[in-house]
Design a protein around this motif. Structure first.
Motif, PDB file in Angstrom:
ATOM      1  N   ALA A  34       0.808  -1.223   0.000  1.00 40.50           N
ATOM      2  CA  ALA A  34       0.000   0.000   0.000  1.00 40.50           C
ATOM      3  C   ALA A  34       0.844   1.278   0.000  1.00 40.50           C
ATOM      4  O   ALA A  34       0.317   2.363  -0.207  1.00 40.50           O
ATOM      5  N   LEU A  35       2.165   1.139   0.206  1.00 43.67           N
ATOM      6  CA  LEU A  35       3.024   2.336   0.304  1.00 43.67           C
ATOM      7  C   LEU A  35       2.864   3.349  -0.841  1.00 43.67           C
ATOM      8  O   LEU A  35       2.780   4.543  -0.592  1.00 43.67           O
ATOM      9  N   PRO A  36       2.815   2.864  -2.113  1.00 42.76           N
ATOM     10  CA  PRO A  36       2.697   3.842  -3.209  1.00 42.76           C
ATOM     11  C   PRO A  36       1.424   4.689  -3.146  1.00 42.76           C
ATOM     12  O   PRO A  36       1.352   5.727  -3.787  1.00 42.76           O
ATOM     13  N   LEU A  37       0.412   4.238  -2.383  1.00 39.57           N
ATOM     14  CA  LEU A  37      -0.795   5.052  -2.225  1.00 39.57           C
ATOM     15  C   LEU A  37      -0.494   6.304  -1.422  1.00 39.57           C
ATOM     16  O   LEU A  37      -1.140   7.336  -1.576  1.00 39.57           O
ATOM     17  N   PRO A  92       4.465  10.995  -5.341  1.00 41.98           N
ATOM     18  CA  PRO A  92       5.082  10.475  -6.563  1.00 41.98           C
ATOM     19  C   PRO A  92       6.472  11.051  -6.804  1.00 41.98           C
ATOM     20  O   PRO A  92       7.348  10.367  -7.336  1.00 41.98           O
ATOM     21  N   SER A  93       6.692  12.299  -6.361  1.00 37.64           N
ATOM     22  CA  SER A  93       8.012  12.890  -6.579  1.00 37.64           C
ATOM     23  C   SER A  93       9.073  12.163  -5.757  1.00 37.64           C
ATOM     24  O   SER A  93      10.212  12.001  -6.193  1.00 37.64           O
ATOM     25  N   VAL A  94       8.683  11.708  -4.560  1.00 41.89           N
ATOM     26  CA  VAL A  94       9.612  10.954  -3.709  1.00 41.89           C
ATOM     27  C   VAL A  94       9.915   9.602  -4.350  1.00 41.89           C
ATOM     28  O   VAL A  94      11.069   9.212  -4.535  1.00 41.89           O
ATOM     29  N   LEU A 141      14.823   7.044  -9.660  1.00 41.47           N
ATOM     30  CA  LEU A 141      15.893   7.622 -10.489  1.00 41.47           C
ATOM     31  C   LEU A 141      17.257   7.243  -9.919  1.00 41.47           C
ATOM     32  O   LEU A 141      18.173   6.853 -10.649  1.00 41.47           O
ATOM     33  N   LEU A 142      17.384   7.321  -8.585  1.00 41.30           N
ATOM     34  CA  LEU A 142      18.648   6.942  -7.951  1.00 41.30           C
ATOM     35  C   LEU A 142      18.895   5.444  -8.091  1.00 41.30           C
ATOM     36  O   LEU A 142      19.987   5.013  -8.439  1.00 41.30           O
ATOM     37  N   ALA A 143      17.843   4.637  -7.841  1.00 40.68           N
ATOM     38  CA  ALA A 143      18.005   3.179  -7.874  1.00 40.68           C
ATOM     39  C   ALA A 143      18.327   2.691  -9.279  1.00 40.68           C
ATOM     40  O   ALA A 143      19.099   1.755  -9.466  1.00 40.68           O
ATOM     41  N   MET A 144      17.720   3.326 -10.285  1.00 39.95           N
ATOM     42  CA  MET A 144      17.933   2.889 -11.659  1.00 39.95           C
ATOM     43  C   MET A 144      19.185   3.508 -12.274  1.00 39.95           C
ATOM     44  O   MET A 144      19.591   3.149 -13.372  1.00 39.95           O
ATOM     45  N   GLY A 145      19.792   4.472 -11.598  1.00 40.66           N
ATOM     46  CA  GLY A 145      20.984   5.144 -12.103  1.00 40.66           C
ATOM     47  C   GLY A 145      22.214   4.248 -12.056  1.00 40.66           C
ATOM     48  O   GLY A 145      22.147   3.127 -11.536  1.00 40.66           O
ATOM     49  N   PRO A 146      23.344   4.725 -12.573  1.00 52.41           N
ATOM     50  CA  PRO A 146      24.534   3.885 -12.687  1.00 52.41           C
ATOM     51  C   PRO A 146      25.060   3.376 -11.358  1.00 52.41           C
ATOM     52  O   PRO A 146      25.707   2.331 -11.317  1.00 52.41           O
ATOM     53  N   GLY A 152       3.861  12.522 -11.612  1.00 56.31           N
ATOM     54  CA  GLY A 152       5.088  12.833 -10.874  1.00 56.31           C
ATOM     55  C   GLY A 152       6.229  11.869 -11.139  1.00 56.31           C
ATOM     56  O   GLY A 152       7.361  12.286 -11.370  1.00 56.31           O
ATOM     57  N   VAL A 153       5.935  10.591 -11.117  1.00 54.28           N
ATOM     58  CA  VAL A 153       6.978   9.587 -11.315  1.00 54.28           C
ATOM     59  C   VAL A 153       7.558   9.697 -12.727  1.00 54.28           C
ATOM     60  O   VAL A 153       8.779   9.691 -12.916  1.00 54.28           O
ATOM     61  N   VAL A 154       6.664   9.844 -13.712  1.00 54.85           N
ATOM     62  CA  VAL A 154       7.112   9.950 -15.106  1.00 54.85           C
ATOM     63  C   VAL A 154       7.984  11.185 -15.295  1.00 54.85           C
ATOM     64  O   VAL A 154       9.010  11.161 -15.971  1.00 54.85           O
ATOM     65  N   LEU A 155       7.582  12.266 -14.653  1.00 60.91           N
ATOM     66  CA  LEU A 155       8.334  13.517 -14.769  1.00 60.91           C
ATOM     67  C   LEU A 155       9.750  13.342 -14.230  1.00 60.91           C
ATOM     68  O   LEU A 155      10.712  13.851 -14.789  1.00 60.91           O
ATOM     69  N   MET A 156       9.845  12.573 -13.126  1.00 64.47           N
ATOM     70  CA  MET A 156      11.143  12.434 -12.481  1.00 64.47           C
ATOM     71  C   MET A 156      12.087  11.526 -13.263  1.00 64.47           C
ATOM     72  O   MET A 156      13.288  11.744 -13.256  1.00 64.47           O
TER      73      MET A 156
END
Lengths: 226, 251
Positions: A52-55, A59-61, A67-72, A165-169
């Motif tokens: 339920a966390l994503p509820l 979204p910016s968080v 972004l950090l997790a998927m980064g190099p 928000g997520v897409v924007l980030m």
């Protein structure tokens, strides 16, 4: 033309994204929902909370940490690089994965509710008729839970369409790849192209209304019949 | 007089003097000017007692908000056209517009030694992604496009472009390493006249049209002494030294 080519491109991209995410979540979310509905493990509470966390998270968080997790230097980024598929941000599949996280509860919760409503009785009856658990799941549980799946599918699809928000980030706003409708509208507003923003927003409102109308109209009728 | 009454009286006098002299100013600030604004605000408050409430973001978004009644009293824009437009439409005070800073564009990487001092890395193409701010909405994005066109590299680089909504998000893409290089504001990576980290090409000013960043008094701040004081302060020595130390030029 009423909508520009860019707008149509964004709409098509958004529908594709939402469709793929919904399909993936049917496959990934169902086992989780089944486990949560059946288990009496002490992990049920913590796992439900994580689902339920994503509820709750902004979204910016969520977007920033994806972004950090998927980064190099992030763990997902290192994993995808080891696999030789490179980095996920700014790609369509990056958006798909982020959206799967983001829309997860919208799939799991309605399906879990549907499973719980069925109760144990039909399963016991099926077992006495010597149906294997897998057989029971596909011939008894799935048909009985169909309304829950429909609700979950529609909610997941609609929620992914409305994602911003997520897409924007993590998207990077690339035409035909990551520029979905919500971002396109935001772009129009930022560039002071208000007429374009109004047109595309009108499409979005009409679409959302029809989807929700279909969902609630159908639920209402279903309730009358029973 | 007993101590409690004495204390209460002092408190009353103090708060009365605060009410009389200190005011609160709401300022909308372009994202690229975030760091210098914080220093300027601290210095200004120390000197005058006025409190500054600053909101940081994209100039285009502020424009929409101001048009629709946002309570900002000053706009520090990232361009010169938005303040001019606000004046023309009657949302800002005529004659209050001035250039508070000239923006400088850099090509930056979070990795040391990745970007050379002449920006040759752009032409060698040894990178997967280059981040720029949305050229339609952000002046630094438009300036970056001008550089790419001027260098004849736009076609080669276009497929590698990723766009941030504003200059702060563009920085984030590069800082997290998701884009190896990006066009950002010098102010984002310079402090006390030194590059904070990574490597950069300080792009010669003749390669792009000047990035004029203009300030304007909005209708909500009309005839408010504290607002006028901040506008004057921005033109003064202390503020200009701060602005300069973050890598902006002054007009």
């Amino acid at each position: 033309m009423w909508l520009s080519n860019d707008d149509l491109q964004a709409i098509w991209l958004t529908l594709r994204l939402a469709g793929i995410v919904t399909a993936i979540l049917f496959v990934v979310g169902t086992p989780v929902a089944w486990w949560l509905a059946q288990t009496s493990s002490r992990w049920k509470g913590p796992i439900s909370a994580v689902v339920a966390l994503p509820l709750v998270l902004p979204p910016s968080v969520l977007g920033f940490y994806l972004l950090l997790a998927m980064g190099p230097s992030g763990w997902i980024g290192q994993f995808t690089q080891t696999l030789g598929i490179g980095l996920l941000p700014f790609t369509f599949w990056g958006l798909v994965i982020a959206s799967v996280f983001y829309s997860f509860p919208f799939m799991v919760q309605p399906v879990q509710n549907a499973f719980e409503t069925i109760g144990t009785r039909p399963l016991e009856v099926a077992a006495t008729l010597r149906a294997s658990p897998l057989d029971t799941f596909f011939t008894v549980v799935l048909p009985l839970a169909a309304p829950g799946f429909l609700t979950a599918g529609i909610l997941t699809f609609a929620h992914t369409v409305g994602e911003f928000g997520v897409v924007l980030m993590i998207g990077g706003n690339i035409p035909d790849l990551t520029r979905v409708v919500s971002v396109q509208i935001y772009d129009h507003v930022e560039a002071m192209e208000y007429a374009d923003a109004h047109r595309l927003s009108a499409v979005m409102v009409a679409f959302s209304f029809i989807v929700l109308l279909a969902l609630y109209g159908w639920q209402h009728r279903g309730r009358k019949e029973t | 007089m007993n101590p409690i009454r004495y204390f209460a009286l002092t408190l009353a006098l103090l708060s009365a003097s605060v009410v009389a002299h200190a005011d609160e100013i709401q300022v909308a600030v372009a994202a690229n000017f975030t760091a210098p604004m914080k220093e300027i605000a601290a210095a200004f408050t120390k000197e005058t007692g006025h409190q500054i409430k600053a909101a940081y973001g994209a100039t285009g978004k502020f424009y929409a908000q101001i048009q629709n009644g946002a309570p900002f009293e000053i706009l520090l824009a990232a361009d010169a056209t938005t303040p001019a437009k606000l004046i023309k439409e009657g949302n800002a005070v005529a004659d209050s517009q001035f250039t508070y800073a000239l923006g400088k564009l850099v090509l930056w990487s979070a990795k040391a030694g990745f970007v050379d001092a002449a920006g040759k890395v752009l032409a060698t193409g040894d990178f997967q992604k280059v981040a720029i701010a949305n050229p339609k909405a952000a002046p630094y994005g438009a300036a970056a496009m001008a550089v790419l066109k001027q260098q004849g590299l736009l076609d080669a680089v276009q497929p590698k472009l990723v766009t941030g909504e504003n200059i702060a998000q563009t920085y984030q893409f590069v800082e997290t390493g998701n884009a190896e290089i990006g066009f950002i504001a010098l102010a984002q990576v310079q402090k006390d006249s030194k590059l904070t980290h990574g490597s950069m090409w300080l792009i010669p000013a003749q390669l792009y049209p000047p990035i004029l960043q203009d300030a304007v008094i909005l209708n909500a701040g009309k005839e408010k002494p504290a607002v006028a004081a901040l506008m004057t302060y921005l033109k003064g020595e202390t503020a200009q030294a701060i602005i300069h130390s973050f890598g902006y030029d002054l007009k």
